[in-house]
Write a protein that holds these residues in place. Structure first.
Motif, PDB file in Angstrom:
ATOM      1  N   THR B  13     -11.771  -2.165  -1.745  1.00  0.00           N
ATOM      2  CA  THR B  13     -10.492  -1.817  -1.102  1.00  0.00           C
ATOM      3  C   THR B  13     -10.186  -0.342  -1.327  1.00  0.00           C
ATOM      4  O   THR B  13      -9.770   0.381  -0.412  1.00  0.00           O
ATOM      5  CB  THR B  13      -9.350  -2.684  -1.663  1.00  0.00           C
ATOM      6  OG1 THR B  13      -9.692  -4.060  -1.475  1.00  0.00           O
ATOM      7  CG2 THR B  13      -8.030  -2.393  -0.971  1.00  0.00           C
ATOM      8  N   LEU B  17      -9.904   2.192   1.640  1.00  0.00           N
ATOM      9  CA  LEU B  17      -8.600   2.851   1.780  1.00  0.00           C
ATOM     10  C   LEU B  17      -8.787   4.366   1.904  1.00  0.00           C
ATOM     11  O   LEU B  17      -8.145   5.019   2.734  1.00  0.00           O
ATOM     12  CB  LEU B  17      -7.750   2.519   0.549  1.00  0.00           C
ATOM     13  CG  LEU B  17      -6.281   2.901   0.573  1.00  0.00           C
ATOM     14  CD1 LEU B  17      -5.531   2.086   1.606  1.00  0.00           C
ATOM     15  CD2 LEU B  17      -5.647   2.668  -0.802  1.00  0.00           C
ATOM     16  N   HIS B  20     -10.328   4.899   5.510  1.00  0.00           N
ATOM     17  CA  HIS B  20      -9.585   4.547   6.725  1.00  0.00           C
ATOM     18  C   HIS B  20      -8.086   4.841   6.650  1.00  0.00           C
ATOM     19  O   HIS B  20      -7.407   4.801   7.670  1.00  0.00           O
ATOM     20  CB  HIS B  20      -9.771   3.055   7.039  1.00  0.00           C
ATOM     21  CG  HIS B  20     -11.204   2.652   7.168  1.00  0.00           C
ATOM     22  ND1 HIS B  20     -11.917   2.863   8.317  1.00  0.00           N
ATOM     23  CD2 HIS B  20     -12.073   2.092   6.294  1.00  0.00           C
ATOM     24  CE1 HIS B  20     -13.161   2.419   8.147  1.00  0.00           C
ATOM     25  NE2 HIS B  20     -13.279   1.950   6.925  1.00  0.00           N
ATOM     26  N   LEU B  25      -6.141   0.274   7.715  1.00  0.00           N
ATOM     27  CA  LEU B  25      -7.044  -0.558   6.897  1.00  0.00           C
ATOM     28  C   LEU B  25      -7.029  -2.024   7.335  1.00  0.00           C
ATOM     29  O   LEU B  25      -5.973  -2.630   7.477  1.00  0.00           O
ATOM     30  CB  LEU B  25      -6.616  -0.463   5.425  1.00  0.00           C
ATOM     31  CG  LEU B  25      -7.545  -1.110   4.391  1.00  0.00           C
ATOM     32  CD1 LEU B  25      -8.840  -0.316   4.272  1.00  0.00           C
ATOM     33  CD2 LEU B  25      -6.850  -1.178   3.033  1.00  0.00           C
ATOM     34  N   ASP B  29     -12.777  -3.983   7.327  1.00  0.00           N
ATOM     35  CA  ASP B  29     -13.259  -2.759   6.666  1.00  0.00           C
ATOM     36  C   ASP B  29     -13.591  -3.032   5.205  1.00  0.00           C
ATOM     37  O   ASP B  29     -14.595  -2.542   4.677  1.00  0.00           O
ATOM     38  CB  ASP B  29     -12.170  -1.662   6.679  1.00  0.00           C
ATOM     39  CG  ASP B  29     -11.781  -1.224   8.081  1.00  0.00           C
ATOM     40  OD1 ASP B  29     -12.645  -1.239   8.965  1.00  0.00           O
ATOM     41  OD2 ASP B  29     -10.586  -0.870   8.281  1.00  0.00           O
TER      42      ASP B  29
END
Lengths: 199, 199
Positions: B13, B17, B20, B25, B29
């Protein structure tokens, strides 16, 4: 259709932005707020991005005018008035929603050249204004000559930016920062400060 | 499937993060970054919002640990080390992307109780740590007793928040603020400061 309509749409953008935030804002929201059709909005601003850029320009122009306009009979009064403008006026409704939208725009800046350029321009205007006022105060002997205009102006702009961001992120009051800055100006800036009052 | 997978997803994540941004997000992804299926991500975190909240918790825990861990043989060394942690470490890759994502999260805070609570908690941790170190330095006589720990800690947290926000919004270097703060600590904090060096 005239320039007034274009400006009216920017005003509607402001209100829609405060209501919906930047990420969720659509041309439909703006049209509804302006009481116009989406086609009318598109006639003046061909894309959402173009509208957002024009809106930020409009906002920065207005805010720059307010910052250049602050006055007082002495540099100290000018400084108080400028601090009031950037710290007090912003607390007014719809202050919180507006500051949140601005923080969203700041967070978009690394992905958007037009936003970044405009934000940097505005940041420089604020910095220059503080620096000029402080330099003028040293010139007249109102402020201590040990105060460095550029360094102090950077501190003030950084602190003001931080006070706004903390207020949005954590709901911490801007008043506390505003009072601390006022005390700091009272004691640190004053010429011929006695040693026990230098903090 | 185990706790390691859950933590691994939080790590993914973080990377997603930074790539993107927060607004764009998606779970897709994150799954791609973790090299897992969307179903696996959903097994551990039932919604994007829940994942974002857990991620922010995870981030704040790690960051809190780093802040509580700063040490030094004197309060002054601890203060330098803490300033280094919040101002220098963050400059490392992927510092800019990460700070941008955090600013996006801050801009979401007024619409998200969990974000606001966590950001306020983290803000308080940083404030407390500065206040403690400054109070300890006054206690040992290393810092001037005229320095007010709470007021100064508020200034530092506000300034650091502002330096990060300005860096994201306008690309202005954090170094300038970092150097100014270091000079300020050198001169304003030192006990028995001669009057000409109080700025």
């Amino acid at each position: 259709m005239d320039d007034d309509t274009a400006t009216e749409i920017l005003g509607a953008t402001f209100r829609a932005l405060c209501q919906h935030g930047c990420a969720a804002l659509t041309v439909k929201d703006i049209a509804a707020e302006a009481d116009r059709s989406k086609a009318t909005v598109h006639y003046y601003y061909d894309s959402r991005e173009n509208l957002c850029r024009e809106f930020l320009d409009f906002l920065c122009e207005r805010y720059t005018a307010r910052i250049l306009d602050v006055d007082g009979s002495t540099p100290r009064e000018e400084l108080d008035s400028l601090l009031d403008t950037v710290l007090t006026d912003e607390r007014q409704t719809p202050g919180q929603e507006f500051r949140t939208a601005i923080l969203e725009i700041k967070a978009q800046a690394p992905y958007n050249d037009a936003f970044r350029t405009q934000l940097a321009k505005f940041d420089a205007v604020l910095f220059d204004r503080f620096r000029e006022i402080i330099a003028a105060g040293i010139e007249t002997g109102e402020f201590d000559s040990a105060v460095e205009p550029a360094v102090t102006a950077q501190f003030l702009v950084t602190g003001i930016t931080g006070a706004h961001a903390r207020h949005v992120a954590t709901d911490r009051s801007i008043d506390q920062f505003s009072e601390a800055i006022t005390r700091c100006v009272e004691t640190d800036f004053r010429a011929e400060t006695p040693v026990e009052a230098t903090r």
